[in-house]
Structure formats: structure tokens, C-alpha cells
Design a protein around this motif. Structure first.
Motif, mmCIF file in Angstrom:
data_model
loop_
_atom_site.group_PDB
_atom_site.id
_atom_site.type_symbol
_atom_site.label_atom_id
_atom_site.label_comp_id
_atom_site.label_asym_id
_atom_site.label_seq_id
_atom_site.Cartn_x
_atom_site.Cartn_y
_atom_site.Cartn_z
ATOM 1 N N ASP A 26 -18.266 11.916 32.569
ATOM 2 C CA ASP A 26 -18.173 12.209 33.894
ATOM 3 C C ASP A 26 -17.058 11.895 34.823
ATOM 4 O O ASP A 26 -16.763 12.341 35.776
ATOM 5 C CB ASP A 26 -19.397 12.116 34.609
ATOM 6 N N VAL A 27 -16.502 10.618 34.000
ATOM 7 C CA VAL A 27 -15.577 9.832 34.996
ATOM 8 C C VAL A 27 -14.136 9.743 34.351
ATOM 9 O O VAL A 27 -14.304 9.698 32.926
ATOM 10 C CB VAL A 27 -16.068 8.544 35.542
ATOM 11 N N ASP A 28 -13.015 9.256 34.807
ATOM 12 C CA ASP A 28 -11.667 8.965 34.213
ATOM 13 C C ASP A 28 -11.646 7.568 33.909
ATOM 14 O O ASP A 28 -12.860 6.860 34.354
ATOM 15 C CB ASP A 28 -10.671 9.425 35.098
ATOM 16 N N ASP A 29 -10.671 7.106 33.499
ATOM 17 C CA ASP A 29 -10.489 5.602 32.979
ATOM 18 C C ASP A 29 -10.781 4.784 34.179
ATOM 19 O O ASP A 29 -10.966 3.355 34.347
ATOM 20 C CB ASP A 29 -9.174 5.373 32.234
ATOM 21 N N ASP A 30 -10.397 5.033 35.502
ATOM 22 C CA ASP A 30 -10.497 4.218 36.723
ATOM 23 C C ASP A 30 -12.049 4.500 37.236
ATOM 24 O O ASP A 30 -12.142 3.940 38.292
ATOM 25 C CB ASP A 30 -9.579 4.787 37.608
ATOM 26 N N GLY A 31 -12.960 5.031 36.783
ATOM 27 C CA GLY A 31 -14.259 5.178 37.268
ATOM 28 C C GLY A 31 -14.430 6.368 38.231
ATOM 29 O O GLY A 31 -15.426 6.531 38.663
ATOM 30 N N LYS A 32 -13.427 7.039 38.358
ATOM 31 C CA LYS A 32 -13.457 8.145 39.439
ATOM 32 C C LYS A 32 -13.931 9.509 38.824
ATOM 33 O O LYS A 32 -13.861 9.509 37.840
ATOM 34 C CB LYS A 32 -12.211 8.224 40.412
ATOM 35 N N GLU A 33 -14.250 10.349 39.849
ATOM 36 C CA GLU A 33 -14.555 11.391 39.176
ATOM 37 C C GLU A 33 -13.388 12.197 38.238
ATOM 38 O O GLU A 33 -12.298 12.097 38.714
ATOM 39 C CB GLU A 33 -14.912 12.611 40.422
ATOM 40 N N ARG A 34 -13.779 12.892 37.262
ATOM 41 C CA ARG A 34 -13.032 13.288 36.302
ATOM 42 C C ARG A 34 -11.881 14.335 37.007
ATOM 43 O O ARG A 34 -12.333 15.223 37.710
ATOM 44 C CB ARG A 34 -13.494 13.931 34.994
ATOM 45 N N ARG A 35 -10.839 13.954 36.411
ATOM 46 C CA ARG A 35 -9.722 15.014 37.052
ATOM 47 C C ARG A 35 -9.611 16.068 36.236
ATOM 48 O O ARG A 35 -9.551 15.958 34.993
ATOM 49 C CB ARG A 35 -8.150 14.218 37.192
#
Length: 474
Positions: A26-35
């Protein structure tokens, strides 16, 4: 906005945001919502940002530069923009282009690679230009909206009728509309608006090209020359110099999208690497827009000659078919609604991110946090649009404003910072052949910027001599 916001509240991503438990995938490598952005959505953002009000002034710019310097200038600016945007896209991540630390904004990239005074200078140039672009887009949209009524008036009452319109009401209307759209929380939610705006930009550019071609074939309205406006006939020697430099500023404005490149790149999915996708999107966006620019500029110049209007679709070189002129101007208004958002959302994110870091109590926490962010966003963004609307009413000078904006943005944001970051990234030896070549490119672009800015300011000063506030008619 990927640079300083998340999808939950429009404020800066805090440690709590990054480390909240979320489902895997559900998230990218930085912990944010997947782009989820692709080369196509990035290209749409680029076209939305690039084919804006700048395309409408290119016939006028060609009239100042002529058949030789005009097309060469367009191609040179395109080549420089493509090259330096490639350098800039490599700065999205620090270190490995696939796994390195992300820079969410242009300023973040400058801070990672250069630091010091460069960060302040970059932020100043970027956000002043975003603010100024909002003014420029508001002026252009209002002129196009007024042109729809003028077109109908000319059709039904005759071309000799005084059909001028007070643009203030149209500026206020555009401002109200932007105040509503500005409440969209962040850049990631703008993909649909960018796609609509990109379609609109293609539409009115195509109409301008078609009308110019038809006018060229049927009855060109003025003579063209290899060097543009003729000293002693169209202008005096001093005017020729100022208008030539102002034309360079207009061309620079037509290519000033590097200002939001990192923000666009931050919407892309991470596989393939974002810099590779961004290079493809830049190639597609710049080549497409340059083709349109050459067609609009060259055909517009061939249709109107050295007397080409400052705005090809609102200067009324074209009167008929009036309904097609109406459609083109309606497309401009719709496009600039989206273009305004693409340029201003990064500025919104920067301000709201700063508030989240410095005054977390203002934003609250939990359920109150969401409502707090929304209240702050509602108040500050509405005030921002109100200020832009007022300034647009006070400074409705199309070509001069575009020239100032283009000159402010082009050298520092399109050339200087990408070159300096590339030199630092690749650790190029001082006075090596590539170092000298890059610094020479930066110096030449700096001189062009200074000349264009000076000429555009002179244009504003000339316009102010006969200007009456709140009574400008288009």
C-alpha cells in the motif's frame, strides 16, 4: 502534493505519517501512499504546464525576431530545456536512481546537492514564479473569456463596432473558480484535471494553427521579413531592441516547466526508475509542444506579418468563423483552470508543510487534525487566490508580464540549478572541458534572462503611462 503533503490532510508528512502501520504493497519505499503516475500522466502534466498562455504570444515574438532568428530561438530554447530537464530529473533521488533518498520538491533537491544560500535562492525563484504564473494565467484566462463576448459582438454588429470588454469582471469570475479548485488537497489528485487541460491545450493550439494556415492561404494581413519588424517602418531603433529582448522572454516563458519538474516526478511509480520515466515524458512533452510552437509561431507570423497581435486568439486578427474563435477561447479558459493548479499546488504544499512543522498545534491531532488542516487550507488558499485576483486586475499587461515571468524562471530554474547540481553530482573538475561548456551555457542564458527581464519591465512601465486601474478594457 508529493513534496510536502500526503493524501490525508494536505500538510507535511510527519514521522507519525511515515511509520503508521499500513498493509504491505500500500506504500512506497518512503512510507507514503503508493505513487501510481506513468509516463502518460507525467506527459499530460508537462503539456498542461508548457502549452499555456505562452503559445498565444509566439506569433508576436516571431514578428519581433523574423524568419531567421525566430525558429532558431524556439529550437534552441527547446534543446536547452530538454537537456537541463534531463539533468534535473537525475536529482530526484540522492545516490542510487532506483533506491536513493527521494527529494520531494525542487528545493529539496537543491538542499541535498548544493545547500547553503542556493536553497534560499531556489525557493525564492520558484515560489515567486509560481505566484507570478498564477497572475499571468488569470490575466490570460480573463482576456480569453472576454474575447468570446467580443467575437459574438463583432459577428452580429460588424467589425467596426466598439466591442471592448471590461476584463475586471472576468478576472473576478476566474478567481472564484480557482478558489474552489484550490481546495483539492494535493498534486496527486490533479491527474484528471491535467488530462482535461492537456486536451484543451491541444485543441486551441490546433485551432490557432488552422486559422493561421487558412489566413495565410487566403489573404495574409501583413508582410514578413527575415529580421522581423523593420526599424523606421514598424518601430524605431530603441523599440526594436526592447521588443526583441521582450520576445526572448516570451519564448522563455513558453518553456518554463522545470519549475515543477521534481513535483511531477514525485507522482511517478518507482518501477522503472523515476528518472528514466521522466526523461521519456520530457522528450514526449517538449517535442510535442515545440511542434505546436513552431506551427503557431510561424503560421501566425505568416498570417499577420510584422503587425501580429500580442495574443493570436484574442487580438482579433481572426473574426470568422466566430464560433470557432469562441471554442478556442473557451478551451484556453478550461486549460488555464488546470494550468493554474499545476503551478500553484507546489506552493500550497510548501506553505502548509512549513505550518505543519512549525505550528503542529494549529493543525491539531486525530479527527481534529483533519478538520484543522481543512480550515487552514480553506482560509489561506482562498486568501492566496484573492491576492492574485487583485494583482491581475491591477496589472493586465499580457506580453510584458509573460516576459517578466519567463525571464525570472528560465535561467535560475531551467539552467543554473540543474547545471550546478550535475557538476556536484558528477564531481566535474573545475575548468575541465565539460565544466567550461556547462558554465558557458549558464552564462549565456543568464545574459538572455537579464536582457529579457529589463525589456519586459520597460514594457510594463510604458503601459502604465496610459493605464487606469480597474477600467482596463480588452
Amino acid at each position: 502534493m508529493g513534496g510536502g503533503t500526503n493524501g490525508n490532510g494536505g500538510g507535511a508528512a510527519s514521522a507519525m505519517d511515515v511509520y503508521l502501520p499500513r498493509t504491505q504493497g500500500d506504500v512506497d519505499d518512503d512510507g507514503k501512499e503508493r505513487r501510481t503516475g506513468t509516463v502518460w500522466t507525467a506527459t499530460a502534466h508537462i503539456i498542461t504546464a508548457v502549452i499555456g498562455s505562452g503559445v498565444l504570444s509566439l506569433a508576436w515574438a516571431m514578428a519581433q525576431l523574423g524568419w531567421v532568428a525566430g525558429p532558431i530561438t524556439l529550437l534552441l530554447f527547446a534543446a536547452i530545456t530538454f537537456y537541463t530537464c534531463g539533468l534535473l530529473s537525475d536529482c530526484y533521488r540522492v545516490g542510487d536512481p532506483a533506491t536513493g533518498k527521494r527529494n520531494y520538491t525542487y528545493t529539496d533537491a537543491v538542499k541535498s546537492y548544493l545547500g547553503g544560500w542556493h536553497v534560499w535562492f531556489c525557493g525564492f525563484c520558484q515560489y515567486v514564479n509560481m505566484f507570478g504564473t498564477g497572475i499571468g494565467y488569470t490575466i490570460t484566462a480573463s482576456i480569453s473569456a472576454a474575447a468570446i463576448n467580443k467575437s459574438n459582438c463583432y459577428h452580429w454588429r460588424g467589425h467596426g463596432t466598439d466591442c471592448s470588454q471590461n476584463t475586471s469582471a472576468y478576472i473576478i469570475g476566474f478567481g472564484v473558480l480557482q478558489a474552489l479548485f484550490c481546495q483539492l488537497p494535493n498534486f496527486h489528485q490533479l491527474w484528471w484535471l491535467s488530462i482535461i487541460a492537456a486536451v484543451m491545450s491541444f485543441s486551441y493550439a490546433a485551432i490557432a494553427v488552422g486559422l493561421s494556415l487558412a489566413q495565410t492561404i487566403m489573404d495574409p494581413l501583413g508582410r514578413t521579413t527575415l529580421t522581423g519588424t523593420v526599424v523606421g517602418v514598424d518601430v524605431d531603433a530603441t523599440q526594436k531592441v526592447w521588443l526583441t529582448f521582450q520576445a526572448l522572454g516570451n519564448v522563455a516563458f513558453a518553456y518554463s516547466y522545470a519549475i515543477i519538474l521534481i513535483e511531477i516526478q514525485d507522482t511517478l511509480r518507482s518501477s522503472p526508475p523515476e528518472n528514466a520515466t521522466m526523461r521519456r515524458a520530457t522528450a514526449a512533452g517538449i517535442s510535442t509542444t515545440t511542434g505546436f510552437y513552431l506551427l503557431c509561431g510561424c503560421l501566425g507570423y505568416s498570417a499577420f506579418g510584422n503587425a501580429a497581435p500580442g495574443n493570436i486568439l484574442t487580438g482579433f486578427g481572426f473574426y470568422e468563423p466566430y464560433w470557432l474563435v469562441d471554442v478556442a477561447n473557451a478551451c484556453i479558459v478550461v486549460h488555464l483552470v488546470g494550468g493554474f493548479q499545476v503551478f500553484c499546488q507546489p506552493l500550497f504544499a510548501a506553505v502548509e508543510g512549513g505550518v505543519a512543522r512549525r505550528c503542529p498545534g494549529l493543525l491539531g491531532g486525530g479527527a481534529g487534525r483533519a478538520s484543522g488542516v481543512n480550515v487552514f487550507r480553506l482560509v489561506w488558499r482562498t486568501a492566496f487566490v484573492a491576492v492574485i485576483t487583485l494583482l491581475a486586475i491591477l496589472m493586465p499587461f499580457f506580453n510584458s508580464i509573460l516576459g517578466i515571468l519567463g525571464s525570472i524562471a528560465f535561467w535560475p530554474l531551467t539552467v543554473f540549478f540543474p547545471v550546478e547540481m550535475y557538476i556536484r553530482q558528477r564531481q566535474l573538475p573545475r575548468f575541465s572541458a565539460k565544466w567550461v561548456a556547462l558554465q558557458s551555457l549558464s552564462l549565456v542564458c543568464f545574459l538572455v534572462t537579464v536582457a529579457a527581464c529589463a525589456a519586459s519591465i520597460q514594457g510594463v512601465l510604458d503601459s502604465l503611462k496610459t493605464y487606469v486601474p480597474f477600467k482596463t478594457r480588452s
